[in-house]
Design a protein around this motif. Structure first.
Motif, PDB file in Angstrom:
ATOM      1  N   GLU A 152      35.617  31.280  35.199  1.00 43.40           N
ATOM      2  CA  GLU A 152      36.692  31.667  36.417  1.00 43.40           C
ATOM      3  C   GLU A 152      37.576  30.997  36.895  1.00 43.40           C
ATOM      4  O   GLU A 152      37.735  29.748  36.306  1.00 43.40           O
ATOM      5  CB  GLU A 152      36.532  31.709  37.618  1.00 43.40           C
ATOM      6  N   ASN A 153      38.708  31.167  35.553  1.00 50.12           N
ATOM      7  CA  ASN A 153      39.917  31.164  35.966  1.00 50.12           C
ATOM      8  C   ASN A 153      40.072  29.391  34.825  1.00 50.12           C
ATOM      9  O   ASN A 153      40.751  29.054  35.406  1.00 50.12           O
ATOM     10  CB  ASN A 153      40.920  30.213  37.696  1.00 50.12           C
ATOM     11  N   ALA A 165      46.270  34.841  38.023  1.00 47.15           N
ATOM     12  CA  ALA A 165      44.839  35.922  37.591  1.00 47.15           C
ATOM     13  C   ALA A 165      44.379  36.698  39.394  1.00 47.15           C
ATOM     14  O   ALA A 165      44.323  38.266  39.099  1.00 47.15           O
ATOM     15  CB  ALA A 165      44.438  36.559  36.301  1.00 47.15           C
ATOM     16  N   SER A 166      44.067  35.662  39.850  1.00 48.30           N
ATOM     17  CA  SER A 166      42.840  35.505  41.290  1.00 48.30           C
ATOM     18  C   SER A 166      44.040  35.894  41.948  1.00 48.30           C
ATOM     19  O   SER A 166      45.091  35.728  42.011  1.00 48.30           O
ATOM     20  CB  SER A 166      42.181  34.655  41.064  1.00 48.30           C
ATOM     21  N   VAL A 167      43.684  36.924  42.899  1.00 43.66           N
ATOM     22  CA  VAL A 167      44.874  37.786  43.574  1.00 43.66           C
ATOM     23  C   VAL A 167      43.763  38.047  45.132  1.00 43.66           C
ATOM     24  O   VAL A 167      42.743  38.809  45.369  1.00 43.66           O
ATOM     25  CB  VAL A 167      45.906  38.926  43.116  1.00 43.66           C
ATOM     26  N   ALA A 168      44.077  37.970  46.110  1.00 46.00           N
ATOM     27  CA  ALA A 168      43.531  38.158  47.342  1.00 46.00           C
ATOM     28  C   ALA A 168      44.986  38.761  48.460  1.00 46.00           C
ATOM     29  O   ALA A 168      46.081  37.275  48.652  1.00 46.00           O
ATOM     30  CB  ALA A 168      43.145  37.142  47.913  1.00 46.00           C
TER      31      ALA A 168
END
Length: 116
Positions: A99-100, A112-115
């Protein structure tokens, strides 16, 4: 647990699995698959996703997180020793990632990880 390895195991149910009742499937998993995993591995956890509603190629995705590559490899060895592997499910594809990983490798934020 802080996983370093994530594996997306894409599987398709077999006629042998579908021939079992729901109760038999639960019992089979509880007595044949879970004990093998618990006996042979440490430092793994999973999440299971039904995908048969949206895909004809795979019916389920099993997401495995492991503390390291050895823990993941022991998991696969454990699964291969049970009817899960190639009797009840066909393993269509395994995608392993971190991850990432790009953010860690380049010392940047994980954009690139969005919440929301």
């Amino acid at each position: 647990m802080n996983p370093t390895v994530t594996a997306f195991m894409l599987v398709k149910t077999t006629p042998d699995w579908l021939a079992l009742t729901v109760e038999q499937r639960i019992e089979a998993f509880r007595t044949q698959v879970v004990p093998a995993i618990e006996e042979r591995t440490k430092g793994v956890r999973s999440r299971f996703y039904d995908t048969e509603f949206y895909s004809a190629r795979v019916t389920d995705v099993w997401v495995w997180e492991a503390v390291d590559h050895e823990a993941y490899q022991l998991l696969v060895d454990a699964l291969r020793e049970t009817p899960f592997w190639d009797r009840w499910f066909e393993v269509a594809e395994i995608l392993v990632g971190v991850e990432n990983g790009y953010a860690r490798n380049y010392g940047v934020d994980a954009v690139a990880s969005v919440a929301t």
